[in-house]
Enzyme design. Structure first.
Site, short mmCIF file in Angstrom:
data_model
loop_
_atom_site.label_atom_id
_atom_site.label_comp_id
_atom_site.label_asym_id
_atom_site.label_seq_id
_atom_site.Cartn_x
_atom_site.Cartn_y
_atom_site.Cartn_z
N TYR A 17 0.82 -1.22 0.00
CA TYR A 17 0.00 0.00 0.00
C TYR A 17 0.85 1.27 0.00
CZ TYR A 17 -4.09 -2.90 1.04
OH TYR A 17 -5.08 -3.84 0.98
N LYS A 60 3.36 -15.48 1.47
CA LYS A 60 3.27 -16.16 0.17
C LYS A 60 4.70 -16.48 -0.25
CE LYS A 60 0.79 -17.53 -3.36
NZ LYS A 60 -0.02 -18.76 -3.28
N ASP A 74 -3.20 -18.18 0.70
CA ASP A 74 -4.37 -18.83 0.06
C ASP A 74 -4.92 -19.93 0.97
OD1 ASP A 74 -1.86 -19.87 -0.44
OD2 ASP A 74 -2.30 -20.59 -2.46
N ASP A 84 -5.40 -7.04 5.47
CA ASP A 84 -6.61 -6.30 5.11
C ASP A 84 -7.71 -7.31 4.74
OD1 ASP A 84 -8.41 -4.40 4.31
OD2 ASP A 84 -7.21 -3.59 2.67
N ASP A 120 -10.90 -8.92 7.43
CA ASP A 120 -12.32 -8.79 7.06
C ASP A 120 -12.98 -10.15 7.01
OD1 ASP A 120 -12.54 -6.10 6.91
OD2 ASP A 120 -12.98 -5.98 4.77
#
Ligand code: NAD
Length: 358
Positions: free
Chosen positions: A142, A192, A224, A248, A252
């Site tokens: 970000y 990852k 994943d 993020d 959620d």
């Protein structure tokens, strides 16, 4: 103890829910003999109306002087069409930056009494869900440079950079291990590393930090797989630590499996001795604002997190959590978590009830 708290009610239901948390705060102060100084300041849409900007300097100054900050929510349709740089949400990003908050903690817990609200099958929820996602908040893709959109060979290219320094990884890992120490002593680091170099470094540094915490069990998981495991077997997790982008998404996902947005608190913290920011994860709910219908429990539970993480006052935090549990087990529900057979209460009645059980 003397505690200075800056309260930023914000917009929409913000004022209503924060008022309930303040009732609880005053009761906790009385019961445990603390002197509490509460200051208020504007953020978001109401600050735009008053000062022409979502985060006035006066608000930043008041927060910096406080021991901790409690925030309601910002935004609403009134400010949807104004200049992008002046949007209420800019106030949120701004205050996190001004306070240097690099770790976002989002507990996802299914309350015994609200098990039916979860979207997962009952045999999964039965095993219990009580985890915290620790998300790195100020680095990663970000904020990484270079980034942009440019023309290459006659077509547009968009790009961002996922970058982490060892220092950034080390400090967020330490936050996760410290929290795990106060909980069930398990950290799952999500990355990852099978594809991304930045994740390989992440994994190496987390392994290194783990040596300082021999009492904590460390596990690594690809993002994943973590996304899948959160819905098929969430009870395996205690503390999940991950980067900004993965956090993020996973935080959620973790919150939605509990089923009730009005119940979920969050904390954003820095090192100890600087003010943390505590807020519910939901927004300003303009559809129910001003109707005394909002669920204040996420904000009240954010207050409990403040006692744990900013003040290290565990008994006070527990007294708030126990009061919330008692209100729920006695059958009181705000509209968002109400089902037939329970006792429907308003936002302010819910606040009064929790305060009375401290
Ligand atoms: P929202 O979280 O405000 O509302 C989503 C739905 O959940 C609505 O139906 C709302 O009534 C309900 N809801 C939310 N909190 C509730 C509570 N405590 N009790 C009962 N019901 C509750 O999300 P949205 O509608 O997408 O956004 C509304 C505004 O809030 C927008 O301006 C958005 O930008 C802003 N927002 C702010 C924050 C924040 O301040 N941290 C976070 C998300 C959205």
């Amino acid at each position: 103890m003397e505690l200075k708290i800056c309260v930023l009610p914000g917009d929409g239901i913000g004022k209503e829910i924060v008022a309930q948390a303040e009732k609880v705060l005053k009761k906790v102060a009385k019961k445990f003999d603390h002197e509490i100084y509460i200051d208020h300041a504007l953020i978001g849409g109401c600050a735009i109306d008053e000062y022409g900007e979502p985060l006035p300097q006066e608000t930043i100054d008041k927060c910096l002087k406080a021991d901790a900050v409690l925030l309601g929510a910002v935004g609403g349709p009134k400010w949807d069409n104004i200049d992008h740089n002046l949007r209420p949400e800019k106030g949120l990003l701004g205050i996190r930056k001004a306070l240097g908050l690099f770790a976002n903690l989002r507990p996802a817990k299914v309350f015994e009494e609200l098990k039916d609200a979860s979207c997962l099958r009952s045999e999964i929820v039965e095993k219990g869900i009580d985890l915290v996602v620790v998300r790195e908040l100020t680095g990663g893709i970000y904020f990484g440079e270079p980034k942009g959109i440019e023309i290459r060979n006659g077509e547009r290219f968009g790009y961002n950079t996922m970058v982490y320094s060892e220092t950034e990884i080390r400090r967020i890992a330490r936050v996760a291990f410290e929290i795990a120490r106060k909980r069930n002593k398990k950290v799952c680091s999500v990355d990852k590393a099978n594809v991304l170099d930045v994740s390989r470094l992440w994994r190496e540094v987390v392994e290194d930090v783990a040596k300082e915490y021999p009492d904590i069990e460390l596990q690594h998981m690809y993002v994943d797989n973590a996304a899948m495991q959160l819905v098929i077997n969430p009870s395996q997790f205690d503390v999940i630590v991950t980067s900004n982008l993965f956090g993020d998404i996973l935080s959620d996902e973790a919150s939605i499996i509990t089923g009730s947005i009005g119940m979920l608190p969050s904390a954003s913290i820095k090192d100890s001795n600087s003010p943390g920011l505590y807020e519910p994860i939901h927004g300003s709910a303009p559809d129910i604002a001003g109707q005394n219908k909002a669920n204040p429990l996420a904000t009240i539970l954010s207050l409990a997190m403040m006692f744990t993480y900013s003040f290290s006052l565990e008994k006070e935090a527990k007294s708030i959590e126990n009061a919330v549990n008692r209100v729920l087990s006695e059958g009181y529900r705000t509209q968002d978590i109400y089902t037939k057979g329970f006792k429907l209460v308003s936002c302010s009645e819910m606040g009064d009830l929790v305060a009375s059980y401290i």
